[in-house]
Design a protein around this motif. Structure first.
Motif, mmCIF file in Angstrom:
data_model
loop_
_atom_site.group_PDB
_atom_site.id
_atom_site.type_symbol
_atom_site.label_atom_id
_atom_site.label_comp_id
_atom_site.label_asym_id
_atom_site.label_seq_id
_atom_site.Cartn_x
_atom_site.Cartn_y
_atom_site.Cartn_z
ATOM 1 N N ALA A 85 0.612 -1.163 -0.123
ATOM 2 C CA ALA A 85 0.191 0.017 0.112
ATOM 3 C C ALA A 85 0.936 1.242 0.034
ATOM 4 O O ALA A 85 1.865 1.365 0.962
ATOM 5 C CB ALA A 85 -0.954 0.113 1.234
ATOM 6 N N HIS A 86 0.645 2.059 -1.061
ATOM 7 C CA HIS A 86 1.546 3.311 -1.091
ATOM 8 C C HIS A 86 0.934 4.342 -0.080
ATOM 9 O O HIS A 86 0.005 4.269 0.520
ATOM 10 C CB HIS A 86 0.909 4.071 -2.290
ATOM 11 C CG HIS A 86 1.503 5.595 -2.134
ATOM 12 N ND1 HIS A 86 0.693 6.433 -1.934
ATOM 13 C CD2 HIS A 86 2.814 5.915 -2.694
ATOM 14 C CE1 HIS A 86 1.521 7.689 -2.122
ATOM 15 N NE2 HIS A 86 2.611 7.311 -2.379
ATOM 16 N N SER A 87 1.805 4.963 0.775
ATOM 17 C CA SER A 87 1.661 5.760 1.759
ATOM 18 C C SER A 87 2.266 7.361 1.594
ATOM 19 O O SER A 87 3.448 7.362 0.922
ATOM 20 C CB SER A 87 1.815 5.706 3.349
ATOM 21 O OG SER A 87 1.433 6.191 4.212
ATOM 22 N N SER A 88 1.641 8.435 1.811
ATOM 23 C CA SER A 88 2.117 9.539 1.368
ATOM 24 C C SER A 88 2.901 9.991 2.767
ATOM 25 O O SER A 88 2.112 9.933 3.818
ATOM 26 C CB SER A 88 1.069 10.744 0.749
ATOM 27 O OG SER A 88 1.664 11.954 0.638
ATOM 28 N N ILE A 89 3.805 10.991 2.827
ATOM 29 C CA ILE A 89 4.412 11.229 4.006
ATOM 30 C C ILE A 89 3.520 12.609 4.575
ATOM 31 O O ILE A 89 3.289 12.792 5.605
ATOM 32 C CB ILE A 89 5.827 12.122 3.858
ATOM 33 C CG1 ILE A 89 6.455 12.237 5.023
ATOM 34 C CG2 ILE A 89 5.784 13.353 2.933
ATOM 35 C CD1 ILE A 89 8.025 12.342 4.655
ATOM 36 N N ALA A 90 2.513 13.196 3.675
ATOM 37 C CA ALA A 90 1.670 14.161 3.972
ATOM 38 C C ALA A 90 0.323 13.550 4.764
ATOM 39 O O ALA A 90 -0.124 14.454 5.467
ATOM 40 C CB ALA A 90 1.192 14.891 2.703
ATOM 41 N N GLU A 91 0.234 12.365 4.844
ATOM 42 C CA GLU A 91 -0.877 11.646 5.462
ATOM 43 C C GLU A 91 -0.373 11.297 6.949
ATOM 44 O O GLU A 91 -1.476 11.197 7.816
ATOM 45 C CB GLU A 91 -1.036 10.030 4.835
ATOM 46 C CG GLU A 91 -1.763 10.177 3.380
ATOM 47 C CD GLU A 91 -1.781 8.609 3.069
ATOM 48 O OE1 GLU A 91 -2.306 7.890 3.781
ATOM 49 O OE2 GLU A 91 -1.150 8.379 1.995
ATOM 50 N N GLN A 92 0.671 11.624 7.294
ATOM 51 C CA GLN A 92 1.342 11.131 8.604
ATOM 52 C C GLN A 92 0.734 12.063 9.552
ATOM 53 O O GLN A 92 0.625 11.642 10.853
ATOM 54 C CB GLN A 92 2.643 10.866 8.669
ATOM 55 C CG GLN A 92 3.001 9.911 7.529
ATOM 56 C CD GLN A 92 2.237 8.745 7.342
ATOM 57 O OE1 GLN A 92 2.084 7.965 8.328
ATOM 58 N NE2 GLN A 92 1.969 8.445 6.131
ATOM 59 N N SER A 93 0.756 13.409 9.451
ATOM 60 C CA SER A 93 -0.035 14.410 10.325
ATOM 61 C C SER A 93 -0.164 15.502 9.650
ATOM 62 O O SER A 93 0.253 16.009 8.564
ATOM 63 C CB SER A 93 1.067 14.672 11.297
ATOM 64 O OG SER A 93 2.348 15.419 10.968
ATOM 65 N N GLU A 94 -0.965 16.331 10.170
ATOM 66 C CA GLU A 94 -1.429 17.843 9.716
ATOM 67 C C GLU A 94 -0.108 18.669 9.531
ATOM 68 O O GLU A 94 0.213 19.419 8.787
ATOM 69 C CB GLU A 94 -2.459 18.499 10.498
ATOM 70 C CG GLU A 94 -3.003 19.673 9.791
ATOM 71 C CD GLU A 94 -3.890 19.550 8.705
ATOM 72 O OE1 GLU A 94 -3.866 20.513 8.168
ATOM 73 O OE2 GLU A 94 -4.154 18.396 8.433
ATOM 74 N N LEU B 30 3.179 17.612 9.029
ATOM 75 C CA LEU B 30 3.662 17.074 7.853
ATOM 76 C C LEU B 30 3.038 17.664 6.432
ATOM 77 O O LEU B 30 3.603 18.066 5.399
ATOM 78 C CB LEU B 30 3.761 15.708 7.947
ATOM 79 C CG LEU B 30 5.177 15.354 8.788
ATOM 80 C CD1 LEU B 30 4.854 13.642 9.036
ATOM 81 C CD2 LEU B 30 6.423 15.720 8.403
ATOM 82 N N LYS B 31 1.727 17.622 6.545
ATOM 83 C CA LYS B 31 1.020 17.940 5.038
ATOM 84 C C LYS B 31 1.178 19.496 4.974
ATOM 85 O O LYS B 31 1.477 19.979 3.799
ATOM 86 C CB LYS B 31 -0.583 17.755 5.566
ATOM 87 C CG LYS B 31 -1.348 18.461 4.427
ATOM 88 C CD LYS B 31 -2.738 18.259 4.525
ATOM 89 C CE LYS B 31 -3.768 18.965 3.356
ATOM 90 N NZ LYS B 31 -3.649 20.338 3.442
ATOM 91 N N ASN B 32 1.514 20.370 6.051
ATOM 92 C CA ASN B 32 1.602 21.721 5.735
ATOM 93 C C ASN B 32 2.940 22.064 5.549
ATOM 94 O O ASN B 32 3.262 23.154 4.929
ATOM 95 C CB ASN B 32 1.347 22.380 7.323
ATOM 96 C CG ASN B 32 -0.136 22.408 7.517
ATOM 97 O OD1 ASN B 32 -1.237 22.316 6.728
ATOM 98 N ND2 ASN B 32 -0.360 22.405 8.669
ATOM 99 N N GLN B 33 3.991 21.056 5.449
ATOM 100 C CA GLN B 33 5.325 21.069 5.127
ATOM 101 C C GLN B 33 5.713 20.468 4.017
ATOM 102 O O GLN B 33 6.734 20.263 3.725
ATOM 103 C CB GLN B 33 6.280 20.801 6.462
ATOM 104 C CG GLN B 33 7.520 21.013 6.504
ATOM 105 C CD GLN B 33 7.762 22.445 7.116
ATOM 106 O OE1 GLN B 33 6.772 23.061 7.283
ATOM 107 N NE2 GLN B 33 8.782 22.960 7.328
ATOM 108 N N THR B 34 4.724 19.884 3.360
ATOM 109 C CA THR B 34 4.954 18.999 1.929
ATOM 110 C C THR B 34 4.528 19.416 0.799
ATOM 111 O O THR B 34 3.254 20.078 0.949
ATOM 112 C CB THR B 34 4.527 17.576 2.256
ATOM 113 O OG1 THR B 34 5.042 16.896 3.604
ATOM 114 C CG2 THR B 34 4.705 16.758 1.140
ATOM 115 N N VAL B 35 5.123 19.341 -0.299
ATOM 116 C CA VAL B 35 4.583 19.506 -1.484
ATOM 117 C C VAL B 35 4.362 18.129 -2.154
ATOM 118 O O VAL B 35 5.737 17.526 -2.380
ATOM 119 C CB VAL B 35 5.367 20.525 -2.319
ATOM 120 C CG1 VAL B 35 5.052 20.524 -3.988
ATOM 121 C CG2 VAL B 35 5.550 21.928 -1.658
#
Length: 393
Positions: A214-223, A225-230
């Motif tokens: 299963a693919h997982s995005s680093i942006a999924e791991q926390s809010e 991290l989402k705010n620090q990710t493109v």
């Protein structure tokens, strides 16, 4: 007249170079087996082609908004919500002329001269060059083959300096096919947050994952991290639309706006009919994606054991994408060549098999072999590689 320094120091793409040489030999009448290009060997699904044709006939052949059609950005936002539980407004998404262009535009908007970007090796060939084109400094960190070519939090922390602006994470990876787990991404992300680094998450191969992974995005791991990710993604690999040139970036609004402003002075906008095709890709196409994924999984299973049975060849088994990245250094030494590059060149000249040397990916002991081609071609290529190794031993 001299060229600008920014282009004079560029390293040509090794993937395109080997593909061009293979095509030239083929044009001369040679039976060349090309395993270099990174694109699916399936045509674009008919539904997508029809949607683009209908759009053209309906007059959608003009400029669009620089950041892409609102309808397409809405479809992308819906895809993020459905697939990953991530919420993006359409002004947090920019559609570009391919994921490569999205990355290029991002670095142009992000970097000032001398600022650093950490790039795990093996890496996709264009990452360091795009950073350099933006005036930045690529900082290459060698990920261990023993760790499936994955960057560790300790390596990230040790590589960072006061000039470090970002880190690139590519999962599933080109060229290795390896994929980070959610736990590994969370650990890397926490380190990136501590260091205040922007995370550039290249997820272009997310739909091509095998054996129940299963693919997982680093942006999924926390809010946070989402705010620090493109996130960088697109329809090229997932929907076999490489020539349509539709990719996108999703991330902080201020950065997406800067990228949009920059794009307005470079490409104006992605091709209008291709954007309508991409809407269809996300709204109408599912079965064809799974058919293609299953075909790649079957090819991987069939050729992997044959590959690692070759003398002097080892290989980390991929979890996704459509590449094998074997270490051939022992075979090269056994065959009496001074480098993998020389070995690859001789293989193409003698056996007409085109592989991409790992030097272009920051891993000079490896080669990249794409299994985005027919099983017959793959099996014949492995037979020729076996013969080449035997003849030079």
């Amino acid at each position: 007249m001299n060229l600008a320094e920014r282009v004079a120091t560029l390293t040509p793409s090794s993937t395109l170079a080997i593909t061009a040489k293979a095509k030239a030999l083929k044009a001369e009448g040679h039976d060349v087996l090309g395993l270099g290009a990174g694109e699916p060997d399936f045509n674009t699904p008919e539904t997508i082609i029809q949607r683009a044709a209908e759009a053209m006939h309906a007059g959608h052949t003009k400029y669009t908004a620089a950041g892409g059609l609102p309808e397409l950005r809405e479809a992308i936002a819906k895809k993020f919500k459905q697939d990953q539980g991530l919420t993006y407004a359409i002004d947090e998404i920019i559609v570009c002329s391919g994921a490569k262009h999205a990355l290029y535009t991002l670095f142009q908007a992000l970097l000032d001269p001398g600022e650093e970007v950490i790039i795990p090796a093996p890496y996709w060939v264009s990452y360091p060059e795009q950073v350099k084109l933006a005036g930045g400094e690529p900082v290459v960190v060698q990920a261990s083959e023993a760790n499936d070519f994955k960057l560790t939090p300790q390596q990230l922390e040790e590589a960072a300096t006061e000039n470090t602006k970002a880190v690139i994470i590519n999962s599933p990876s080109n060229p290795t096919g390896t994929m980070y787990t959610a736990e590994e991404l969370k650990a890397l992300g926490e380190t990136a947050l501590k260091l205040n680094l922007l995370i550039v998450s290249d997820e272009i191969y997310e739909k091509l994952v095998y054996h129940g992974g299963a693919h997982s995005s680093i942006a999924e791991q926390s809010e946070a991290l989402k705010n620090q990710t493109v996130i960088i993604n697109g329809v090229s690999k997932s929907h076999s639309m490489t020539g349509w040139r539709i990719g996108y970036a999703a991330g902080p609004k201020f950065l997406i706006q800067a990228m949009t402003n920059l794009a307005s002075h470079s490409t104006s906008n992605p091709t209008a009919p291709a954007q309508f095709g991409a809407i269809s890709a996300y709204e109408e196409v599912t079965e064809e994606i799974e058919t293609m994924r299953l075909a790649f999984e079957d090819r991987l299973d069939r050729v992997y054991e044959q590959l690692i049975s070759l003398p002097g060849v080892t290989c980390v088994k991929p979890a996704g994408a459509f590449y094998l990245f074997p270490n051939v250094q022992k075979a090269v030494e056994m065959n009496g060549f001074s480098s993998v590059d020389d070995w690859v060149t001789a293989l193409l000249e003698e056996e007409k098999v085109a592989l991409v040397p790992g030097s272009g990916f920051g891993s000079p002991e490896n080669v990249r072999l794409s299994y985005a081609t027919s099983l017959d071609v793959l099996e014949e290529a492995l037979k020729r590689i076996q013969r080449f190794i035997d003849n030079h031993s």
